[in-house]
Design a protein around this motif. Structure first.
Motif, PDB file in Angstrom:
ATOM      1  N   VAL A 109      -7.970 -41.890  45.939  1.00  0.00           N
ATOM      2  CA  VAL A 109      -7.289 -43.131  46.318  1.00  0.00           C
ATOM      3  C   VAL A 109      -6.628 -43.760  45.094  1.00  0.00           C
ATOM      4  CG1 VAL A 109      -7.658 -45.508  47.102  1.00  0.00           C
ATOM      5  CG2 VAL A 109      -8.675 -43.597  48.372  1.00  0.00           C
ATOM      6  N   GLU A 110      -7.327 -43.769  43.988  1.00  0.00           N
ATOM      7  CA  GLU A 110      -6.776 -44.358  42.757  1.00  0.00           C
ATOM      8  C   GLU A 110      -5.496 -43.645  42.324  1.00  0.00           C
ATOM      9  OE1 GLU A 110      -8.009 -44.436  38.078  1.00  0.00           O
ATOM     10  OE2 GLU A 110      -9.601 -44.777  39.541  1.00  0.00           O
ATOM     11  N   PHE A 111      -5.502 -42.328  42.404  1.00  0.00           N
ATOM     12  CA  PHE A 111      -4.344 -41.563  41.937  1.00  0.00           C
ATOM     13  C   PHE A 111      -3.233 -41.458  42.963  1.00  0.00           C
ATOM     14  CE2 PHE A 111      -7.290 -39.818  38.662  1.00  0.00           C
ATOM     15  CZ  PHE A 111      -6.587 -40.316  37.577  1.00  0.00           C
ATOM     16  N   THR A 112      -3.395 -42.026  44.141  1.00  0.00           N
ATOM     17  CA  THR A 112      -2.322 -42.025  45.139  1.00  0.00           C
ATOM     18  C   THR A 112      -1.737 -43.427  45.335  1.00  0.00           C
ATOM     19  OG1 THR A 112      -3.975 -42.207  46.897  1.00  0.00           O
ATOM     20  CG2 THR A 112      -3.155 -40.002  46.386  1.00  0.00           C
ATOM     21  N   ASP A 113      -2.098 -44.340  44.483  1.00  0.00           N
ATOM     22  CA  ASP A 113      -1.574 -45.711  44.555  1.00  0.00           C
ATOM     23  C   ASP A 113      -0.140 -45.731  44.023  1.00  0.00           C
ATOM     24  OD1 ASP A 113      -0.992 -48.426  44.310  1.00  0.00           O
ATOM     25  OD2 ASP A 113      -2.967 -48.933  43.529  1.00  0.00           O
ATOM     26  N   HIS A 114       0.788 -46.215  44.835  1.00  0.00           N
ATOM     27  CA  HIS A 114       2.209 -46.222  44.438  1.00  0.00           C
ATOM     28  C   HIS A 114       2.452 -47.039  43.169  1.00  0.00           C
ATOM     29  CE1 HIS A 114       1.950 -49.955  46.790  1.00  0.00           C
ATOM     30  NE2 HIS A 114       2.977 -50.358  46.083  1.00  0.00           N
ATOM     31  N   ARG A 115       1.569 -47.950  42.843  1.00  0.00           N
ATOM     32  CA  ARG A 115       1.734 -48.755  41.627  1.00  0.00           C
ATOM     33  C   ARG A 115       1.484 -47.947  40.359  1.00  0.00           C
ATOM     34  NH1 ARG A 115      -2.334 -53.368  43.462  1.00  0.00           N
ATOM     35  NH2 ARG A 115      -3.459 -51.438  43.833  1.00  0.00           N
ATOM     36  N   ILE A 150     -18.214 -35.720  59.809  1.00  0.00           N
ATOM     37  CA  ILE A 150     -17.648 -36.754  58.945  1.00  0.00           C
ATOM     38  C   ILE A 150     -18.704 -37.797  58.590  1.00  0.00           C
ATOM     39  CG2 ILE A 150     -15.324 -36.445  59.872  1.00  0.00           C
ATOM     40  CD1 ILE A 150     -15.694 -39.147  61.319  1.00  0.00           C
ATOM     41  N   ASP A 151     -18.468 -38.445  57.483  1.00  0.00           N
ATOM     42  CA  ASP A 151     -19.314 -39.544  57.034  1.00  0.00           C
ATOM     43  C   ASP A 151     -18.490 -40.820  57.211  1.00  0.00           C
ATOM     44  OD1 ASP A 151     -20.920 -41.364  55.718  1.00  0.00           O
ATOM     45  OD2 ASP A 151     -20.725 -40.434  53.749  1.00  0.00           O
ATOM     46  N   GLU A 152     -18.774 -41.532  58.294  1.00  0.00           N
ATOM     47  CA  GLU A 152     -17.983 -42.730  58.620  1.00  0.00           C
ATOM     48  C   GLU A 152     -18.027 -43.758  57.497  1.00  0.00           C
ATOM     49  OE1 GLU A 152     -20.334 -41.559  60.757  1.00  0.00           O
ATOM     50  OE2 GLU A 152     -19.199 -40.904  62.515  1.00  0.00           O
ATOM     51  N   ARG A 153     -19.151 -43.851  56.828  1.00  0.00           N
ATOM     52  CA  ARG A 153     -19.296 -44.841  55.753  1.00  0.00           C
ATOM     53  C   ARG A 153     -18.300 -44.554  54.615  1.00  0.00           C
ATOM     54  NH1 ARG A 153     -24.679 -45.383  52.410  1.00  0.00           N
ATOM     55  NH2 ARG A 153     -23.885 -46.786  50.845  1.00  0.00           N
ATOM     56  N   THR A 154     -18.180 -43.293  54.249  1.00  0.00           N
ATOM     57  CA  THR A 154     -17.227 -42.920  53.194  1.00  0.00           C
ATOM     58  C   THR A 154     -15.799 -43.200  53.631  1.00  0.00           C
ATOM     59  OG1 THR A 154     -18.707 -41.199  52.375  1.00  0.00           O
ATOM     60  CG2 THR A 154     -16.392 -41.019  51.753  1.00  0.00           C
ATOM     61  N   LEU A 155     -15.474 -42.874  54.870  1.00  0.00           N
ATOM     62  CA  LEU A 155     -14.116 -43.106  55.357  1.00  0.00           C
ATOM     63  C   LEU A 155     -13.797 -44.602  55.427  1.00  0.00           C
ATOM     64  CD1 LEU A 155     -13.740 -40.332  58.084  1.00  0.00           C
ATOM     65  CD2 LEU A 155     -12.910 -40.337  55.721  1.00  0.00           C
ATOM     66  N   CYS A 156     -14.761 -45.400  55.822  1.00  0.00           N
ATOM     67  CA  CYS A 156     -14.547 -46.861  55.826  1.00  0.00           C
ATOM     68  C   CYS A 156     -14.360 -47.370  54.403  1.00  0.00           C
ATOM     69  CB  CYS A 156     -15.708 -47.567  56.514  1.00  0.00           C
ATOM     70  SG  CYS A 156     -15.719 -47.316  58.303  1.00  0.00           S
ATOM     71  N   ARG A 157     -15.084 -46.784  53.471  1.00  0.00           N
ATOM     72  CA  ARG A 157     -14.921 -47.154  52.060  1.00  0.00           C
ATOM     73  C   ARG A 157     -13.505 -46.806  51.597  1.00  0.00           C
ATOM     74  NH1 ARG A 157     -15.465 -50.098  47.786  1.00  0.00           N
ATOM     75  NH2 ARG A 157     -15.819 -48.996  45.854  1.00  0.00           N
ATOM     76  N   VAL A 158     -13.006 -45.650  52.004  1.00  0.00           N
ATOM     77  CA  VAL A 158     -11.639 -45.251  51.654  1.00  0.00           C
ATOM     78  C   VAL A 158     -10.658 -46.300  52.162  1.00  0.00           C
ATOM     79  CG1 VAL A 158      -9.797 -43.585  52.169  1.00  0.00           C
ATOM     80  CG2 VAL A 158     -12.060 -42.770  51.501  1.00  0.00           C
ATOM     81  N   LEU A 159     -10.822 -46.700  53.412  1.00  0.00           N
ATOM     82  CA  LEU A 159      -9.911 -47.708  53.981  1.00  0.00           C
ATOM     83  C   LEU A 159      -9.942 -48.997  53.171  1.00  0.00           C
ATOM     84  CD1 LEU A 159     -10.447 -47.221  57.824  1.00  0.00           C
ATOM     85  CD2 LEU A 159      -8.430 -46.603  56.470  1.00  0.00           C
ATOM     86  N   SER A 160     -11.110 -49.387  52.699  1.00  0.00           N
ATOM     87  CA  SER A 160     -11.215 -50.643  51.943  1.00  0.00           C
ATOM     88  C   SER A 160     -10.589 -50.545  50.559  1.00  0.00           C
ATOM     89  CB  SER A 160     -12.678 -51.075  51.825  1.00  0.00           C
ATOM     90  OG  SER A 160     -13.372 -50.247  50.905  1.00  0.00           O
ATOM     91  N   LEU A 161     -10.424 -49.340  50.041  1.00  0.00           N
ATOM     92  CA  LEU A 161      -9.857 -49.142  48.705  1.00  0.00           C
ATOM     93  C   LEU A 161      -8.333 -49.035  48.691  1.00  0.00           C
ATOM     94  CD1 LEU A 161     -12.382 -46.472  47.363  1.00  0.00           C
ATOM     95  CD2 LEU A 161     -12.231 -48.880  46.659  1.00  0.00           C
ATOM     96  N   LEU A 162      -7.743 -48.792  49.840  1.00  0.00           N
ATOM     97  CA  LEU A 162      -6.304 -48.550  49.907  1.00  0.00           C
ATOM     98  C   LEU A 162      -5.498 -49.817  49.655  1.00  0.00           C
ATOM     99  CD1 LEU A 162      -6.284 -46.222  53.029  1.00  0.00           C
ATOM    100  CD2 LEU A 162      -6.009 -45.532  50.643  1.00  0.00           C
ATOM    101  N   CYS A 163      -4.384 -49.647  48.963  1.00  0.00           N
ATOM    102  CA  CYS A 163      -3.448 -50.747  48.717  1.00  0.00           C
ATOM    103  C   CYS A 163      -2.350 -50.657  49.775  1.00  0.00           C
ATOM    104  CB  CYS A 163      -2.857 -50.626  47.322  1.00  0.00           C
ATOM    105  SG  CYS A 163      -1.586 -51.842  46.981  1.00  0.00           S
ATOM    106  N   LEU A 164      -2.476 -51.493  50.795  1.00  0.00           N
ATOM    107  CA  LEU A 164      -1.504 -51.476  51.891  1.00  0.00           C
ATOM    108  C   LEU A 164      -0.515 -52.606  51.685  1.00  0.00           C
ATOM    109  CD1 LEU A 164      -4.019 -50.822  54.801  1.00  0.00           C
ATOM    110  CD2 LEU A 164      -2.712 -49.163  53.484  1.00  0.00           C
ATOM    111  N   THR A 165       0.764 -52.292  51.854  1.00  0.00           N
ATOM    112  CA  THR A 165       1.802 -53.298  51.666  1.00  0.00           C
ATOM    113  C   THR A 165       2.154 -53.902  53.025  1.00  0.00           C
ATOM    114  OG1 THR A 165       3.590 -51.704  51.920  1.00  0.00           O
ATOM    115  CG2 THR A 165       2.751 -52.060  49.706  1.00  0.00           C
TER     116      THR A 165
END
Length: 172
Positions: A109-115, A150-165
Motif C-alpha cells: 500500500v505504501e509503495f502504490t500511493d500516488h503521492r 482470506i483474512d478479512e481483518r487484513t483486508l479491512c486494514r488494507v482499506l484503512s491504509l489507502l489514500c483515496l481522493t
C-alpha cells in the motif's frame, strides 16, 4: 502481379513479426508480474532474513521501482491480493506461512500511493482512478466473496491504509 505478391508476402511477414512481438511482450509482462510477486515474497520470507545482499538490493529496488511510474505502481497494486493469497494458502511447514501479511500489505500500500511518484505532473491530473482506488475496489470485491482463504481483518486494514481522493470517481 509480381510486385503486388511481394508486397503482400512482406506485409504478412511484418504482421506475423508484430504479432509475435506482441505475444512476446504479453509473456514478458506475465513473467514480470509473476516475478514481482516472487520478489515481494522473497523480501518478506523469513528464510531470506540472513541474506544481507538480497535484503540490501531489494531495499534499494522497491522505492525506486515504485516511484518511477504509475505503471510500476499498478503492477505492485495488481499483486497485492495474489501475494496475500499465496501466504494465506501456504502450508504450515512453509516459511511463507510465517510471513506477517499485515506488514506485507502495508508495504505494498505504501509503495502504490500516488503521492510517492517522482513525476508530480501525474498527480496534477487525477481524472483517472489512482492505484489505491483500484486496490480499494478489488479488496472490497474480495471481502464480498465467500472465500474461506482470506483474512478479512487484513483486508479491512488494507482499506484503512489507502489514500483515496475525492476528485476521481470509481465506477466499478
Amino acid at each position: 502481379h509480381c510486385c503486388v505478391t511481394q508486397v503482400f508476402v512482406l506485409t504478412v511477414e511484418v504482421a506475423r513479426d508484430n504479432r509475435e512481438n506482441v505475444c512476446c511482450n504479453i509473456v514478458l509482462l506475465f513473467l514480470r508480474l509473476a516475478g514481482i510477486v516472487l520478489v515481494v515474497l522473497l523480501w518478506f520470507n523469513p528464510a531470506c532474513d540472513d541474506d544481507l545482499l538480497l535484503r540490501q538490493t531489494l531495499a534499494a529496488f522497491f522505492p525506486v521501482f515504485a516511484s518511477g511510474s504509475r505503471f510500476n505502481q499498478e503492477q505492485l497494486g495488481g499483486i497485492l491480493l495474489p501475494a496475500l493469497t499465496t501466504v494465506w494458502q501456504a502450508p504450515d511447514t512453509s516459511p511463507l506461512a510465517l510471513i506477517n501479511v499485515t506488514d506485507m500489505a502495508q508495504f505494498l500500500v505504501e509503495f502504490t500511493d500516488h503521492r510517492q511518484l517522482q513525476d508530480k505532473s501525474v498527480n496534477a491530473d487525477m481524472q483517472e482512478c489512482t492505484v489505491h482506488e483500484e486496490i480499494a475496489v478489488k479488496v472490497a470485491n474480495k471481502l464480498l466473496t465467500e472465500d474461506e482463504d482470506i483474512d478479512e481483518r487484513t483486508l479491512c486494514r488494507v482499506l484503512s491504509l489507502l489514500c483515496l481522493t475525492s476528485s476521481s470517481s470509481v465506477t466499478e
